[in-house]
Design a protein around this motif. Structure first.
Motif, mmCIF file in Angstrom:
data_model
loop_
_atom_site.group_PDB
_atom_site.id
_atom_site.type_symbol
_atom_site.label_atom_id
_atom_site.label_comp_id
_atom_site.label_asym_id
_atom_site.label_seq_id
_atom_site.Cartn_x
_atom_site.Cartn_y
_atom_site.Cartn_z
ATOM 1 N N ARG A 82 -48.925 -55.995 -68.975
ATOM 2 C CA ARG A 82 -48.717 -54.896 -69.775
ATOM 3 C C ARG A 82 -47.575 -54.958 -69.703
ATOM 4 O O ARG A 82 -46.505 -54.383 -69.069
ATOM 5 C CB ARG A 82 -48.652 -53.368 -69.004
ATOM 6 N N HIS A 98 -45.559 -44.108 -68.970
ATOM 7 C CA HIS A 98 -46.060 -43.781 -69.686
ATOM 8 C C HIS A 98 -47.099 -44.730 -70.072
ATOM 9 O O HIS A 98 -48.130 -44.933 -70.357
ATOM 10 C CB HIS A 98 -45.442 -43.329 -71.172
ATOM 11 N N ASN A 99 -47.027 -46.224 -69.843
ATOM 12 C CA ASN A 99 -48.011 -47.233 -70.292
ATOM 13 C C ASN A 99 -48.058 -47.991 -68.251
ATOM 14 O O ASN A 99 -48.860 -49.348 -69.292
ATOM 15 C CB ASN A 99 -46.607 -48.386 -71.016
ATOM 16 N N ASN A 100 -47.590 -47.571 -67.604
ATOM 17 C CA ASN A 100 -47.439 -48.528 -66.603
ATOM 18 C C ASN A 100 -47.391 -49.973 -66.390
ATOM 19 O O ASN A 100 -47.981 -50.812 -65.768
ATOM 20 C CB ASN A 100 -48.929 -48.385 -65.542
ATOM 21 N N PHE A 128 -45.098 -44.495 -62.027
ATOM 22 C CA PHE A 128 -46.709 -44.370 -63.441
ATOM 23 C C PHE A 128 -46.606 -43.041 -63.447
ATOM 24 O O PHE A 128 -46.907 -42.251 -62.337
ATOM 25 C CB PHE A 128 -47.563 -45.609 -63.062
ATOM 26 N N HIS A 133 -51.900 -39.981 -69.191
ATOM 27 C CA HIS A 133 -51.356 -41.358 -69.555
ATOM 28 C C HIS A 133 -52.532 -42.892 -69.195
ATOM 29 O O HIS A 133 -52.316 -44.124 -69.369
ATOM 30 C CB HIS A 133 -50.016 -41.873 -69.139
ATOM 31 N N GLN A 134 -53.078 -42.169 -68.128
ATOM 32 C CA GLN A 134 -54.368 -42.994 -67.529
ATOM 33 C C GLN A 134 -55.007 -43.389 -68.283
ATOM 34 O O GLN A 134 -55.828 -44.603 -68.320
ATOM 35 C CB GLN A 134 -54.676 -42.236 -65.970
ATOM 36 N N ARG A 136 -54.804 -43.538 -70.956
ATOM 37 C CA ARG A 136 -54.557 -44.822 -72.613
ATOM 38 C C ARG A 136 -54.299 -45.725 -72.090
ATOM 39 O O ARG A 136 -55.105 -47.012 -72.709
ATOM 40 C CB ARG A 136 -53.182 -43.849 -73.123
ATOM 41 N N VAL A 137 -53.903 -45.899 -71.040
ATOM 42 C CA VAL A 137 -53.686 -47.739 -71.031
ATOM 43 C C VAL A 137 -54.955 -48.016 -70.078
ATOM 44 O O VAL A 137 -55.859 -48.829 -69.995
ATOM 45 C CB VAL A 137 -52.972 -46.732 -69.183
ATOM 46 N N ASP A 138 -55.721 -47.095 -69.621
ATOM 47 C CA ASP A 138 -57.434 -47.973 -69.998
ATOM 48 C C ASP A 138 -57.779 -47.911 -70.479
ATOM 49 O O ASP A 138 -58.403 -49.420 -70.922
ATOM 50 C CB ASP A 138 -57.973 -47.042 -68.988
ATOM 51 N N MET A 140 -56.384 -49.476 -73.100
ATOM 52 C CA MET A 140 -55.502 -50.731 -73.193
ATOM 53 C C MET A 140 -56.288 -52.315 -73.247
ATOM 54 O O MET A 140 -56.148 -53.272 -73.436
ATOM 55 C CB MET A 140 -54.549 -51.085 -73.223
ATOM 56 N N LYS A 141 -57.504 -52.179 -72.226
ATOM 57 C CA LYS A 141 -57.989 -53.186 -71.740
ATOM 58 C C LYS A 141 -59.122 -53.812 -72.715
ATOM 59 O O LYS A 141 -59.719 -52.699 -73.735
ATOM 60 C CB LYS A 141 -58.456 -52.623 -70.579
#
Length: 143
Positions: A82, A98-100, A128, A133-134, A136-138, A140-141
């Protein structure tokens, strides 16, 4: 902390200042960047940084090119990377919170060297937030 760094011809001075700063903080640095101003191709330096982070060899990555865009796009081709293009400390803090983000991309032609060092410092010292936010990051995959 272990940090991989890579840069093209727009960033040798930036890399040197950032590496000096990282060493002063006791971090290990894997240098994949060029040390000259001779024209080179940023993917040749962005991919090794992304691979170090992707494999767990490095905790974070730093990539530098003129706009920061091309080398960030290169790094983001790797699963689990990321890479965030950051030109202020505030953006680098949000990229972590927010985006890790695990790779920071610095636009050498749009920041000073001192700004770049400050941006990296903020990036590495910001945690993080997780929580909302987690998920949302998940998302992204790619599946």
């Amino acid at each position: 902390m272990k940090i991989a760094i890579g840069n093209d011809h727009a960033g040798p001075d930036y890399k040197k200042a950032i590496v000096d700063y990282l060493h002063s903080k006791g971090h290990d640095v894997f240098n994949h960047g060029t040390d000259t101003f001779d024209s080179v191709d940023y993917p040749d330096f962005g991919h090794p940084v992304a691979m170090d982070v992707e494999s767990g060899k490095a905790d974070f990555g730093i990539v530098i090119c003129g706009s920061g865009n091309g080398i960030a796009m290169t790094a983001n081709k790797h699963q689990g990377i990321r890479a965030a293009l950051c030109w202020t400390k505030e953006i680098s803090a949000l990229a972590r919170q927010h985006n890790n983000a695990n790779v920071i991309s610095i636009p050498a032609r749009f920041t000073s060297i001192q700004q770049a060092v400050d941006i990296v410092d903020t990036f590495l010292s910001t945690e993080f937030e997780g929580g909302r936010h987690q998920k949302r990051v998940d998302k992204m995959k790619c599946s």
